[in-house]
Design a protein around this motif. Sequence first.
Motif, short mmCIF file in Angstrom:
data_model
loop_
_atom_site.label_atom_id
_atom_site.label_comp_id
_atom_site.label_asym_id
_atom_site.label_seq_id
_atom_site.Cartn_x
_atom_site.Cartn_y
_atom_site.Cartn_z
N UNK A 143 0.83 -1.21 0.00
CA UNK A 143 0.00 0.00 0.00
C UNK A 143 0.86 1.25 0.00
N UNK A 144 1.95 1.22 0.77
CA UNK A 144 2.87 2.38 0.79
C UNK A 144 3.48 2.60 -0.58
N UNK A 145 3.88 1.53 -1.23
CA UNK A 145 4.48 1.64 -2.57
C UNK A 145 3.46 2.20 -3.55
N UNK A 146 2.22 1.75 -3.46
CA UNK A 146 1.17 2.28 -4.33
C UNK A 146 0.96 3.77 -4.10
N UNK A 147 0.99 4.19 -2.82
CA UNK A 147 0.82 5.62 -2.52
C UNK A 147 1.98 6.44 -3.07
N UNK A 148 3.18 5.88 -3.02
CA UNK A 148 4.34 6.59 -3.57
C UNK A 148 4.17 6.79 -5.07
N UNK A 149 3.79 5.73 -5.78
CA UNK A 149 3.65 5.84 -7.24
C UNK A 149 2.45 6.71 -7.61
N UNK A 150 1.43 6.76 -6.74
CA UNK A 150 0.27 7.62 -7.02
C UNK A 150 0.64 9.10 -7.03
N UNK A 151 1.77 9.44 -6.42
CA UNK A 151 2.19 10.84 -6.39
C UNK A 151 2.44 11.39 -7.79
N UNK A 152 2.72 10.49 -8.76
CA UNK A 152 3.03 11.00 -10.10
C UNK A 152 1.78 11.27 -10.91
N UNK A 153 0.59 10.98 -10.37
CA UNK A 153 -0.64 11.17 -11.16
C UNK A 153 -0.87 12.64 -11.50
N UNK A 154 -0.64 13.53 -10.52
CA UNK A 154 -0.76 14.96 -10.82
C UNK A 154 0.28 15.39 -11.84
N UNK A 155 1.48 14.86 -11.67
CA UNK A 155 2.56 15.16 -12.61
C UNK A 155 2.20 14.66 -14.01
N UNK A 156 1.58 13.47 -14.08
CA UNK A 156 1.13 12.92 -15.36
C UNK A 156 0.12 13.84 -16.02
N UNK A 157 -0.83 14.36 -15.22
CA UNK A 157 -1.83 15.27 -15.78
C UNK A 157 -1.19 16.54 -16.34
N UNK A 158 -0.23 17.08 -15.61
CA UNK A 158 0.47 18.29 -16.09
C UNK A 158 1.25 18.00 -17.36
N UNK A 159 1.92 16.85 -17.38
CA UNK A 159 2.71 16.47 -18.56
C UNK A 159 1.81 16.28 -19.78
N UNK A 160 0.66 15.65 -19.59
CA UNK A 160 -0.25 15.36 -20.70
C UNK A 160 -0.91 16.62 -21.24
#
Length: 418
Positions: A143-160
């Motif tokens: 769960x911790x690892x999933x939360x860490x990788x979820x941090x890039x979702x906002x970054x993904x939106x900005x990149x896209x």
Amino acid sequence: MPRARIDHQQFAQQLVEAAKADGVELVGPDGLLTGLTKTVLETALEAELSEHLGYDRHDPAGRDGGNSRNGTRTKTVLTEIGPVEIEVPRDRDASFEPQIVRKRQRRLDGIDEIVLSLTARGLTTGEVAAHFAEVYGAKVSKDTISRITDKVLDELGEWQNRPLDAVYPVLFIDALYVKVRDGQVTNRPFYVVIGVTVDGQRDILGIWAGEGGTGGEGAKFWLQVLTEIKNRGVGDVCIAVCDGLKGLPEAITTAWPQAVVQTCVLHLIRNTFRYASRRYWEQLAKDLRPVYTAPTEAAAQARFAEFAETWGGQYPAIIALWRAAWSEFVPFLDYDVEIRKVICSTNAIESLNARYRRAIKARGHFPTEQAALKCLYLVTRSLDPTGKGRTRWAMRWKPALNAFAITFAGRIVPSNGN
């Protein structure tokens, strides 16, 4: 700068020699690096608290002056060398907000980057957790690892949604199929669009998830994607290279009326082999070569007529395949040999897809579309960390860009960066 590097080397050598003399291991719970990390972090935290209070530790100026030091509390943080137990200083009114190791922070920032890097290389959350347990002796939950990788979702939106260049001499568009559970596990197409800038740099414009498992979204879907790209600033595309995606050619010319749509010759050849016995592949390739290397369309027509006469009786489906793709096959025959080299195949995007496939292979399937997009973006952000690939790419494209500047005069304008 050189002096600082020499000092660092000398300091490291002194530490290693001292560790050997005292019989201390370099790594591990009681190792030299763990102790050194602990000392550095605690020293930095003390310095932060001194700045916050306005006086150093043991300084008489802090006596009876309002807020003051209030002991320490023990905290374990996960670092790149494993768990490190530190003593975090406190103040009486609890107004101290440390930045080196923030309140409730249990991992140094470098750990998050390690998790993102491992995920981008195809490890599942369970495998990343096992890696930390084995290598660092630290327990990190899935769960911790999933939360860490979820941090890039906002970054993904900005990149896209980031602004793009005004002109791209070439766009490469291709589909990558990923297994996603949507009620049941199905193959979902994810479309990757790569642009080559006027300076010869590779620019991944975005990744879009298709709706079905056949890749047959049609012109409406593609017009939506290309309009999005256009709205991000792309006013002109000279040549768009794609392969058999329904409705895409029409959408390209609607978005950019001057664009030339070029089918991927390499894919066309590969599709040819699907209709033939392996024993004939070598001869088919030999007989096709005069068609796609012809100097003009008329010459290509003549060579194809010869090819059809030789193979049409045995493999009529191959002849039908080439005739159906002919109008999007021949455009590159009008151009300089340097332009032909870079637009007659999608090798540029296939090398990227190979990286994507390595990352998704171990997972079997993704629970959601968002999880798949997150994985693909993590691969994208981890590409070419040294910049050497970027340099090689630009050098390889220089001859073609010179030819583009002549062929598409007035449309290819170098940026101010070069």
